[in-house]
Design an enzyme around this catalytic site. Structure first.
Site, PDB file in Angstrom:
ATOM      1  N   SER A   1     -14.544  -3.586 -12.982  1.00 57.25           N
ATOM      2  CA  SER A   1     -15.664  -2.873 -12.373  1.00 57.25           C
ATOM      3  C   SER A   1     -16.842  -2.814 -13.329  1.00 57.25           C
ATOM      4  O   SER A   1     -16.665  -2.789 -14.553  1.00 57.25           O
ATOM      5  CB  SER A   1     -15.245  -1.438 -12.011  1.00 57.25           C
ATOM      6  OG  SER A   1     -16.349  -0.664 -11.597  1.00 57.25           O
TER       7      SER A   1
ATOM      8  N   VAL B   1       7.962  -1.645  -7.818  1.00 60.01           N
ATOM      9  CA  VAL B   1       7.291  -2.947  -7.848  1.00 60.01           C
ATOM     10  C   VAL B   1       8.322  -4.071  -7.877  1.00 60.01           C
ATOM     11  O   VAL B   1       8.181  -5.084  -7.172  1.00 60.01           O
ATOM     12  CB  VAL B   1       6.349  -3.038  -9.066  1.00 60.01           C
ATOM     13  CG1 VAL B   1       5.829  -4.465  -9.236  1.00 60.01           C
ATOM     14  CG2 VAL B   1       5.181  -2.062  -8.918  1.00 60.01           C
TER      15      VAL B   1
ATOM     16  N   LYS C   1     -10.753   0.142 -16.131  1.00 59.39           N
ATOM     17  CA  LYS C   1     -11.291  -1.127 -15.660  1.00 59.39           C
ATOM     18  C   LYS C   1     -11.678  -2.060 -16.802  1.00 59.39           C
ATOM     19  O   LYS C   1     -11.727  -3.287 -16.638  1.00 59.39           O
ATOM     20  CB  LYS C   1     -12.482  -0.871 -14.730  1.00 59.39           C
ATOM     21  CG  LYS C   1     -12.063  -0.311 -13.374  1.00 59.39           C
ATOM     22  CD  LYS C   1     -10.991  -1.168 -12.725  1.00 59.39           C
ATOM     23  CE  LYS C   1     -10.693  -0.805 -11.306  1.00 59.39           C
ATOM     24  NZ  LYS C   1      -9.579  -1.604 -10.753  1.00 59.39           N
TER      25      LYS C   1
ATOM     26  N   ARG D   1     -13.635   3.144   1.348  1.00 61.07           N
ATOM     27  CA  ARG D   1     -13.419   4.587   1.252  1.00 61.07           C
ATOM     28  C   ARG D   1     -13.553   5.077  -0.185  1.00 61.07           C
ATOM     29  O   ARG D   1     -13.736   6.266  -0.424  1.00 61.07           O
ATOM     30  CB  ARG D   1     -12.053   4.969   1.822  1.00 61.07           C
ATOM     31  CG  ARG D   1     -10.856   4.443   1.058  1.00 61.07           C
ATOM     32  CD  ARG D   1      -9.567   4.964   1.646  1.00 61.07           C
ATOM     33  NE  ARG D   1      -8.420   4.523   0.867  1.00 61.07           N
ATOM     34  CZ  ARG D   1      -7.232   5.111   0.918  1.00 61.07           C
ATOM     35  NH1 ARG D   1      -7.036   6.147   1.713  1.00 61.07           N
ATOM     36  NH2 ARG D   1      -6.233   4.659   0.191  1.00 61.07           N
TER      37      ARG D   1
ATOM     38  N   TYR E   1     -11.864   6.018 -15.051  1.00 62.55           N
ATOM     39  CA  TYR E   1     -11.943   4.788 -14.271  1.00 62.55           C
ATOM     40  C   TYR E   1     -12.546   3.653 -15.108  1.00 62.55           C
ATOM     41  O   TYR E   1     -12.051   2.518 -15.101  1.00 62.55           O
ATOM     42  CB  TYR E   1     -12.791   5.048 -13.029  1.00 62.55           C
ATOM     43  CG  TYR E   1     -12.925   3.901 -12.074  1.00 62.55           C
ATOM     44  CD1 TYR E   1     -11.882   3.557 -11.219  1.00 62.55           C
ATOM     45  CD2 TYR E   1     -14.110   3.172 -11.993  1.00 62.55           C
ATOM     46  CE1 TYR E   1     -12.023   2.510 -10.311  1.00 62.55           C
ATOM     47  CE2 TYR E   1     -14.256   2.125 -11.096  1.00 62.55           C
ATOM     48  CZ  TYR E   1     -13.206   1.796 -10.257  1.00 62.55           C
ATOM     49  OH  TYR E   1     -13.344   0.757  -9.374  1.00 62.55           O
ATOM     50  N   GLY E   2     -13.595   3.958 -15.852  1.00 61.71           N
ATOM     51  CA  GLY E   2     -14.237   2.946 -16.686  1.00 61.71           C
ATOM     52  C   GLY E   2     -13.311   2.429 -17.775  1.00 61.71           C
ATOM     53  O   GLY E   2     -13.256   1.220 -18.040  1.00 61.71           O
TER      54      GLY E   2
ATOM     55  N   ALA F   1     -18.560  -2.879  -3.023  1.00 63.41           N
ATOM     56  CA  ALA F   1     -18.343  -2.931  -1.583  1.00 63.41           C
ATOM     57  C   ALA F   1     -18.330  -1.535  -0.994  1.00 63.41           C
ATOM     58  O   ALA F   1     -18.066  -0.548  -1.689  1.00 63.41           O
ATOM     59  CB  ALA F   1     -17.024  -3.642  -1.268  1.00 63.41           C
TER      60      ALA F   1
ATOM     61  N   ASP G   1       0.845  -1.188   0.000  1.00 65.18           N
ATOM     62  CA  ASP G   1       0.000   0.000   0.000  1.00 65.18           C
ATOM     63  C   ASP G   1       0.883   1.240   0.000  1.00 65.18           C
ATOM     64  O   ASP G   1       1.777   1.378   0.844  1.00 65.18           O
ATOM     65  CB  ASP G   1      -0.936   0.030   1.210  1.00 65.18           C
ATOM     66  CG  ASP G   1      -2.167   0.882   0.955  1.00 65.18           C
ATOM     67  OD1 ASP G   1      -3.248   0.302   0.711  1.00 65.18           O
ATOM     68  OD2 ASP G   1      -2.043   2.118   0.971  1.00 65.18           O
TER      69      ASP G   1
END
Length: 304
Positions: free
Chosen positions: A152, A80, A169, A200, A165-166, A197, A38
């Site tokens: 999503s 990473v 995803k 936040r 975002y779309g 869900a 994180d």
């Protein structure tokens, strides 16, 4: 059947809070050694802190499990690589990767700055690419790997104010589809989770009474289904509030139009045949569409 991960090493990105935390705790509870990744940033990706990831590690250790924290920014490949190397140095393998890290920068496309579009793509898409690339050769060498992308409904079906975002995803599904083909002979299975869900990321989008129904644990049950040894492959599992469903991409059988008739008018005239779902099928790869169309064309040539 009991789902266990004894002796396996899992990396969960964005695991300091919400869904990632729930995934990490559940994997550890079922025997996995977990890298809790994180960056510790805010929902929009700003800032950084290691405290959230460290707290998850302390919780896993308090319950008798093994875990380490790493603050890699998944959008930066060198960070990473360092995270994966630490996992290898400590445990010698990586069996599971859950690409969960994400941010939101919601605005209508008209008002959105391109920098906000780019950043969301970098975290969701390149974050998944970077993490997958860093473990890919490890999984190939050990002839085993389970990778979960997080998609999503916003990507698969659209959502107002989430063009960035779309797009991200939906992109991870295209990434998944090809990895499935390339990883199959190494027993690397790649699936996608579409979660709903109360985290936040969604806390100010839904009323409290609805958020109480959308527990992260309900989604985690699906996540663990997609990364255990008997997991499916190329599966999109939707999960939320105790509901579970699959999303599949189908193509209609379509129709053939001869070369001397091919025009927009002819396409419109054949629209009902093009859209007829009676013989739709799920294609195993992009080549399947080409094969279908060439078969139509050859059949027409033979009867002409």
């Amino acid at each position: 059947m009991s789902v266990r991960f004894d002796g396996q090493v899992a990396i969960v990105t964005g695991a300091g809070n919400g869904l990632g935390k729930s995934h990490a705790l559940a994997l550890a509870a079922r025997g996995a050694k977990v890298v809790v990744n994180d960056l510790g940033g805010a929902r929009d990706g700003s800032g950084a802190s290691s405290e959230a990831a460290q707290e998850v590690v302390r919780e896993i250790e308090a319950n008798g499990g093994e875990a380490i924290a790493h603050g890699a920014n998944v959008a930066k490949y060198d960070e990473v690589q360092d995270m994966v190397q630490q996992a290898m140095d400590k445990w010698g393998r990586v069996d599971i990767l859950i690409n969960n890290a994400g941010i939101l920068r919601d605005k209508t496309f008209a008002k959105m700055e391109l920098a906000d579009f780019q950043l969301v793509m970098d975290v969701h898409v390149m974050g998944s690419v970077n993490c997958t690339k860093a473990v890919w050769e490890i999984m190939r060498a050990q002839n085993y790997g389970r990778i979960v992308m997080t998609t999503s409904s916003s990507g698969m079906y659209g959502n107002f104010g989430q063009s960035n975002y779309g797009a991200a995803k939906m992109a991870v599904l295209g990434f998944m589809n090809t990895l499935v083909l390339e990883g199959a002979k190494y027993d690397i299975r790649v699936n996608a989770l579409s979660p709903t869900a109360g985290t936040r990321m969604t806390e100010d989008l839904m009323p409290p009474e609805i958020l109480e129904m959308l527990t992260p644990e309900a989604v985690t049950a699906g996540a663990l289904t997609l990364c255990h040894k008997d997991a499916p492959n190329r599966f999109i599992l939707c999960a939320g509030a105790g509901g579970y469903a699959s999303t599949r991409l189908f193509e209609t059988a379509g129709t053939f139009i001869p070369a001397d008739e091919q025009s927009p008018e002819a396409v419109i005239e054949n629209w009902d045949k093009i859209c007829d779902q009676g013989a739709q099928a799920e294609l195993a790869s992009g080549a399947g569409q080409t094969e279908k169309f060439l078969t139509m064309a050859m059949a027409h040539t033979e009867t002409a």
